[in-house]
Structure formats: structure tokens, C-alpha cells
Design a protein around this motif. Structure first.
Motif, PDB file in Angstrom:
ATOM      1  N   ALA A 186      32.825  57.744  36.210  1.00 13.05           N
ATOM      2  CA  ALA A 186      33.131  56.445  35.607  1.00 13.05           C
ATOM      3  C   ALA A 186      32.293  56.195  34.364  1.00 13.05           C
ATOM      4  N   VAL A 187      32.944  55.683  33.310  1.00  9.27           N
ATOM      5  CA  VAL A 187      32.240  55.330  32.075  1.00  9.27           C
ATOM      6  C   VAL A 187      32.609  53.930  31.585  1.00  9.27           C
ATOM      7  N   ALA A 188      33.577  53.285  32.245  1.00 10.76           N
ATOM      8  CA  ALA A 188      34.028  51.962  31.804  1.00 10.76           C
ATOM      9  C   ALA A 188      34.693  51.254  32.989  1.00 10.76           C
ATOM     10  N   PHE A 189      34.992  49.970  32.784  1.00 12.92           N
ATOM     11  CA  PHE A 189      35.640  49.185  33.839  1.00 12.92           C
ATOM     12  C   PHE A 189      36.810  48.410  33.246  1.00 12.92           C
ATOM     13  N   ARG A 190      37.655  47.914  34.138  1.00 14.55           N
ATOM     14  CA  ARG A 190      38.654  46.904  33.790  1.00 14.55           C
ATOM     15  C   ARG A 190      39.024  46.171  35.068  1.00 14.55           C
ATOM     16  N   TYR A 191      39.604  44.992  34.898  1.00 16.33           N
ATOM     17  CA  TYR A 191      40.066  44.244  36.079  1.00 16.33           C
ATOM     18  C   TYR A 191      41.332  43.483  35.710  1.00 16.33           C
ATOM     19  N   ALA A 192      42.107  43.169  36.710  1.00 16.67           N
ATOM     20  CA  ALA A 192      43.357  42.442  36.485  1.00 16.67           C
ATOM     21  C   ALA A 192      43.043  40.977  36.202  1.00 16.67           C
ATOM     22  N   PRO A 193      43.894  40.274  35.443  1.00 15.57           N
ATOM     23  CA  PRO A 193      43.666  38.857  35.161  1.00 15.57           C
ATOM     24  C   PRO A 193      43.449  38.066  36.447  1.00 15.57           C
ATOM     25  N   ILE A 194      42.451  37.183  36.420  1.00 14.85           N
ATOM     26  CA  ILE A 194      42.099  36.361  37.587  1.00 14.85           C
ATOM     27  C   ILE A 194      42.554  34.934  37.319  1.00 14.85           C
ATOM     28  N   LYS A 195      43.317  34.391  38.231  1.00 15.56           N
ATOM     29  CA  LYS A 195      43.812  33.015  38.067  1.00 15.56           C
ATOM     30  C   LYS A 195      43.527  32.188  39.303  1.00 15.56           C
TER      31      LYS A 195
END
Length: 494
Positions: free
Chosen positions: A485-494
Motif C-alpha cells: 500500500a502507498v495510498a488510500f481512498r474511501y467512498a463518499p460518506i453521507k
């Protein structure tokens, strides 16, 4: 800072039990341990102790050696030989009483202050130092006396530190200095212990001792370089929090350490990166330009993180062209680095470069969709588009988009601010804060994904957040085993 590592000292060389005549084979070191008669007598006692098969006789032989050598030392007109035989005697006491470093003087054979204590480690150091001073050519001969016990004690310090027993590690490290006060390795260990305890002034003092004691000895080159680098990084951190003369002093220290480091290890990427930071803080624009130019010319020799930090330093130093080149070189190795994307997009906004800013903000918000300031950058992108548009209808559309994303910024909820995203060994760690600007308490699930250099998902985890009361905030921290792993992302949080 570079990670602190130690190789176990293992079995260290021990001095052979032969007499001084065998020492001639080692070169110019020829210690006379046969005359005057007191030395001949002491030498006989030491040899009998070494060769005796009767355990109860050994302490008596060693005590007789001490008595002959210390009862009237002024009458022995051969100080080097006397100290050498004391060294051999102390060694046998230490080997016979393994783990016992302090003995009663009377028991050892001293005729004065019989009820007092005698530290054998200090005694070994004192006798070895005396021989080295009187006969510098004999340093190699007496060094194993120190190392025999130094290694055992230092290994205990290393084992204690690896077990997070910091007080024990400090105790044994300081004890090892009694027998080898000029060895930088205990100070290197102490600097690590002090850093773990957040005793930064003590850690810096220990690093300075490592640098001074290492000198030009190639045996200590690694620990010397490590201390130079770590001390420079601390100086830089202090410089950024200081002002005036104090700031200049810290920068000067850091720059000197890093330049010395690079002289001995040319081209080291971490040190080059740190020197660039020091040069920027010092205001030496010419040196900064040269440093960034070297990185731009050979980006393949640097990691993505090093290129990104250099890019941030270049941008902060007003060298936007270098900054963009460094960022773009880094994105070839890690296209989803959130902090780099943000700094890159900000630099492009300052340059009014809407063409490259569009894809940058799009990539930024794809990995960090609840990042409030990110949406403001998106609005900035449309603002640049509107300013550069001559067609009235398109200009109006762009202005509407600007307002839309400014409103999106204000309505983002929850607001996520990632403060740390980095590798930690074979794991990847993400930390940040969460603010609830809604009207009711909220709980959310962050569907976090970790990405490799190609952008492929290599790990994922659902991170529970909340409940968070309205108008309040909380923090989160997650660590996931993901070596690639070198980076992250996440789905929009509502």
C-alpha cells in the motif's frame, strides 16, 4: 527519521591467555610484563589462576596478583606492565563472577580501604586506558579486554530496548559505557530510548556524542551517519517552530550536519531531501535551485514520497516550475497520494493553470471525497475557467459551477480531514479528524481502501465513526497490514 536498528553484537573476540612475549607477533606492541620482580610475581599468580583446576585456589591467586600490583605501586618502575597485568587480573575476576561487576576490595586483594567496593568495569576501562596512553601502539592489544564485557552488557541493553523495557535498556547502556566510554554505540542506543520517552534534549545530546566519538573510524560509520541525519531532522523541526536568531541557529546546525552526511554518503535521497528543506528555510535560493534541479534531472533515484516533499518545499520556496516537475515525477510512482494531489492542485491554482488543475482536483476528490478544502479547490478550478472564458454562455456556466462547489464545500457533512497517511513497517496507517456540522448526532462507516503504486486495491476495511454529537468532532485511526500500500481512498460518506 531513519529507523533505529541494531545488529546483535554476538560473540566478541577474547584475549588469548598467553604472556606478553606473544604480543610481539601483533606488531610494534611489546609490553614488558616480566620486570621488575613484582611484575614477574604478579604474572605468575595470573597464570596460575588461569591454569588452576582447583576452584578454591583461583581467588587466592588473583588476590595475590592485586596485592603485589597495588600495595606499593610507586616502587614498580614499569607502569605499562603493571596496568597490563591489572587488566588481565580484572578480566579473570569478571569472567569468574559473570554478571557481578562490583566486588569488595579486601576480597580482591587490595590492602587499603578493604571495606570499600571496586567496580570491575571501571577498573578494566582505567587499566586499558592507562596502557593505551603509555603505549598507543598497543590499542589493538587491549581493545579485546573492553569488548569482551562491553558486548555482553550492550546485548542486554539491546534486548531490553527491543522488549520496550526502556529503563533497563538505559541502565545497561550506561553500564556498558563504564567499560568502553569512548564507544559510540551505547550512546546510539540511548538516543533511541530517549526519543521513545520524548526526552528530545537528551536524545540530541546522545546523538552529538555518537558523532564526536565515532570520529573517522569506519567501524562506526553507520551509527555516525544515522545520528547526523536524525539530529539534522530534529534541528529542522525546531527551526520551523522558532524565529529570529534561534531559527537561524537551528537551520545552520541542520545544514552543516546534512552537508557532512552527504560528503560521506553522496547522493543519499533522504539526506538530499532534508538538505533541500534546510536550504529553503535558510533562504539560500541559489542552493535550493541547484538542489531541486538535481532531483528534477534524476527523479528515478528518488522515491515518490521524497519527490512529493521536495515538490512541496519547492512550491513553498516560490519555485513553482520545479515544484510541478517534482510532483509530476512523483505521480508516475504513486498517482493517488492525497497530500501531493492537494499541494499540486494548489500550486496550479496559484499559477492559474486550469488545464492541468482540472484532472488534479478530480483525482484529489476521488480519493478524499469528504475533504472540505478539496471542494473549495474544485470551486477555484471553475473560477479559473470562468476568468479565462470569453463566451458569455460558457462563462455563466463556469460561474454557476463555482458557486455550486462552494456550496458543496459548506454542506459537506461529515467533514473529514486526514492528517496522516503513511506506511508503518508492512502496514499502512490512516489517521484524521471528523466534524459533524449536522443538526443531529451521527454515526458513519468509512469504506476505506488501500492502493498500490498502480492504483489497484490491495486491502480494505470498514471504519466505524461516531456517534458524534452535532457541532462536535472526533478522531479516527486505522492500521492495516498491507505491504504494497502507498495510498488510500474511501467512498463518499453521507
Amino acid at each position: 527519521m531513519k529507523a533505529f536498528t541494531w545488529a546483535r553484537a554476538g560473540a566478541l573476540a577474547t584475549l588469548l591467555g598467553g604472556d606478553a612475549s606473544s604480543l610481539a607477533a601483533q606488531g610494534a606492541c611489546e609490553i614488558n610484563d616480566r620486570s621488575p620482580f613484582q611484575l614477574a610475581s604478579a604474572k605468575q599468580y595470573v597464570s596460575m589462576a588461569a591454569n588452576s583446576r582447583k576452584d578454591d585456589e583461583i581467588p587466592r591467586h588473583l588476590a595475590n596478583s592485586i596485592r603485589v600490583l597495588t600495595e606499593s605501586p610507586e616502587k614498580i618502575k614499569n607502569e605499562a606492565g603493571r596496568q597490563y597485568l591489572l587488566l588481565r587480573t580484572y578480566r579473570q575476576y569478571l569472567e569468574r563472577n559473570e554478571g557481578t561487576y562490583v566486588m569488595n576490595r579486601g576480597t580482591m586483594g587490595f590492602t587499603t580501604n578493604k571495606e570499600g567496593s571496586h567496580n570491575l568495569l571501571l577498573a578494566v576501562d582505567s587499566a586499558a586506558s592507562a596502557v593505551e596512553t603509555l603505549m598507543p601502539e598497543c590499542k589493538a592489544t587491549v581493545r579485546p579486554f573492553r569488548q569482551r564485557f562491553f558486548g555482553d552488557i550492550l546485548n542486554k541493553a539491546i534486548e531490553a530496548m527491543n522488549a520496550d523495557k526502556d529503563d533497563s535498556a538505559s541502565y545497561y547502556a550506561n553500564m556498558s559505557l563504564l567499560v568502553a566510554g569512548a564507544d559510540p554505540r551505547p550512546w546510539n542506543l540511548l538516543s533511541s530510548v530517549y526519543q521513545k520517552q520524548n526526552k528530545m534534549d537528551s536524545a540530541m545530546m546522545a546523538m552529538e556524542k555518537v558523532i564526536t566519538l565515532s570520529g573517522s573510524d569506519t567501524l562506526y560509520a553507520r551509527v555516525k551517519q544515522q545520528s547526523r541525519y536524525n539530529l539534522a531532522v530534529i534541528n529542522l523541526q525546531r527551526a520551523e517552530a522558532a524565529s529570529g536568531a534561534e531559527k537561524e541557529t537551528e537551520i545552520t546546525k541542520a545544514r552543516g550536519l546534512l552537508e557532512a552526511y552527504l560528503k560521506d554518503t553522496p547522493g543519499d535521497a533522504n539526506a538530499s531531501q532534508a538538505l533541500g528543506r534546510a536550504l529553503r528555510l535558510s533562504g539560500d535560493t541559489t542552493a535550493v535551485a541547484n538542489m531541486f534541479a538535481d532531483m528534477v534531472k534524476a527523479p528515478e533515484t528518488f522515491t515518490a514520497d521524497q519527490l512529493f516533499e521536495a515538490g512541496s518545499n519547492a512550491a513553498a520556496g516560490g519555485r513553482s516550475g520545479d515544484a510541478l516537475a517534482l510532483f509530476e515525477a512523483g505521480f508516475k510512482k504513486n498517482p493517488n497520494h492525497r497530500f501531493a494531489l492537494y499541494n499540486y492542485a494548489t500550486t496550479l491554482f496559484d499559477l492559474k493553470d486550469a488545464t492541468r488543475m482540472g484532472p488534479a482536483v478530480q483525482a484529489l476528490m476521488a480519493v478524499d471525497p469528504n475533504f472540505e478544502r478539496g471542494w473549495r479547490l474544485v470551486a477555484g478550478y471553475w473560477q479559473l475557467k470562468a476568468r479565462g472564458e470569453t463566451d458569455a454562455a460558457k462563462k455563466r456556466t463556469h460561474n454557476d459551477s463555482t458557486l455550486f462547489y462552494l456550496e458543496k464545500q459548506s454542506k459537506t457533512n461529515p467533514k473529514i480531514d486526514v492528517t496522516l497517511a503513511a506506511r508503518s513497517g508492512t502496514s499502512y496507517q490512516v489517521q484524521g479528524s471528523v466534524v459533524n456540522d449536522g443538526q443531529a448526532a451521527g454515526s458513519w462507516t468509512m469504506k476505506l481502501e488501500l492502493l498500490d503504486e498502480t492504483g489497484a486495491v490491495v486491502a480494505s476495511k470498514d471504519v466505524a465513526i461516531g456517534p458524534v454529537e452535532p457541532g462536535s468532532g472526533t478522531t479516527f485511526s486505522v492500521k492495516i497490514e498491507a505491504p504494497k500500500a502507498v495510498a488510500f481512498r474511501y467512498a463518499p460518506i453521507k
